[in-house]
Write an enzyme that holds these catalytic residues in place. Structure first.
Site, PDB file in Angstrom:
ATOM      1  N   VAL A  92       0.835  -1.202   0.000  1.00  0.00           N
ATOM      2  CA  VAL A  92       0.000   0.000   0.000  1.00  0.00           C
ATOM      3  C   VAL A  92       0.870   1.252   0.000  1.00  0.00           C
ATOM      4  O   VAL A  92       1.816   1.361   0.781  1.00  0.00           O
ATOM      5  CB  VAL A  92      -0.926   0.016   1.228  1.00  0.00           C
ATOM      6  CG1 VAL A  92      -1.740   1.303   1.281  1.00  0.00           C
ATOM      7  CG2 VAL A  92      -1.858  -1.188   1.202  1.00  0.00           C
ATOM      8  N   CYS A  93       0.562   2.173  -0.886  1.00  0.00           N
ATOM      9  CA  CYS A  93       1.287   3.444  -0.951  1.00  0.00           C
ATOM     10  C   CYS A  93       0.456   4.497  -0.235  1.00  0.00           C
ATOM     11  O   CYS A  93      -0.519   5.022  -0.779  1.00  0.00           O
ATOM     12  CB  CYS A  93       1.521   3.844  -2.405  1.00  0.00           C
ATOM     13  SG  CYS A  93       2.459   5.378  -2.597  1.00  0.00           S
ATOM     14  N   ILE A  94       0.836   4.787   1.000  1.00  0.00           N
ATOM     15  CA  ILE A  94       0.104   5.747   1.810  1.00  0.00           C
ATOM     16  C   ILE A  94       1.096   6.470   2.713  1.00  0.00           C
ATOM     17  O   ILE A  94       2.047   5.867   3.227  1.00  0.00           O
ATOM     18  CB  ILE A  94      -0.993   5.034   2.628  1.00  0.00           C
ATOM     19  CG1 ILE A  94      -1.894   6.042   3.334  1.00  0.00           C
ATOM     20  CG2 ILE A  94      -0.393   4.052   3.600  1.00  0.00           C
ATOM     21  CD1 ILE A  94      -3.111   5.394   3.978  1.00  0.00           C
TER      22      ILE A  94
END
Length: 236
Positions: A92-94
């Site tokens: 996840v890119c967060i």
């Protein structure tokens, strides 16, 4: 003989684990991948009602570093996800999961990144928010981002993006049946909060039965899925 020192991260994770037992986060269920290993968690995410993720059962892993909470954990979906901010690997890119370093090239403010005051609860809430409100300015999956923007700009008429999501949701029913999990399909079921009973000696640290008799949150807007402007909310 002196006892070996216990890393402070173990103490921190144990406290968070107990906190999530006593006050579960709506729409989530957490267990240990291996009993006794506090650094690897399995996360089940239930798709919020009134969104295209409704009825979904998405599995993920949280892997914590030895210096947690000073460094962020890694969050990876095991279930295949089609989303602008999720890589094909499931990572996840967060911002909240990015190390607290000053990187002008990232476009992120240091305050948006991980800091030791964050915890598992804030991560889970950030992930469910991201599912509903993708960030298309720095996509991890460009194709998904393009599809999402077409859906958004067409006000739901272009259904390629949402059709893929619904197919993935239907595909997760097999996993739910295999794991013996009842997926919530109404807001009342989704918002139910239960307190886990104290584990018996030698038992798993986490509760096994997510759905027990409990009170529904009086404030429905405290649960995800009520906002009319939510990008993941189904349109008529």
């Amino acid at each position: 003989m002196a006892r070996p020192l216990v890393p402070s991260s173990q103490k921190a994770l144990l406290l968070e684990l107990k906190g999530l037992q006593e006050e579960p986060v709506e729409g989530f269920r957490v267990t240990l991948v291996d009993e006794g290993d506090l650094y690897n968690w399995e996360v089940a995410i239930f798709g919020p009602p009134n969104t295209y993720y409704e009825g979904g059962y998405f599995k993920a892993r949280l892997k914590f570093p030895i210096d947690y909470p000073y460094s962020p954990p890694a969050f990876r979906f095991l279930t295949k996800m089609w989303h602008p901010n999720i890589y094909e690997t499931g990572d996840v890119c967060i911002s909240i999961l990015h190390p607290p370093v000053d990187d002008p090239q990232s476009g992120e403010l240091p305050s948006e990144r991980w800091n030791p005051t964050q915890n598992v609860r804030t991560i889970l809430l950030s992930v469910i928010s991201l599912l509903n409100e993708p960030n298309t300015f720095s996509p991890a999956n460009v194709d998904a981002s393009v599809m999402y923007r077409k859906w958004k700009e067409s006000k739901g008429k272009d259904r390629e993006y949402t059709d893929i999501i619904r197919k993935q949701v239907l595909g997760t029913k097999v996993d739910a049946e295999r794991d013996g999990v009842k997926v919530p399909t109404t807001l009342a079921e989704y918002c139910v909060k239960t307190k886990a009973p104290a584990p018996d000696e030698g038992s798993d640290l986490f509760y096994d039965d997510y759905y027990e008799d409990g009170e529904v949150e009086e404030e429905a807007d405290s649960c995800f899925g009520d906002d009319e402007d939510d990008s993941g909310t189904e349109e008529s």
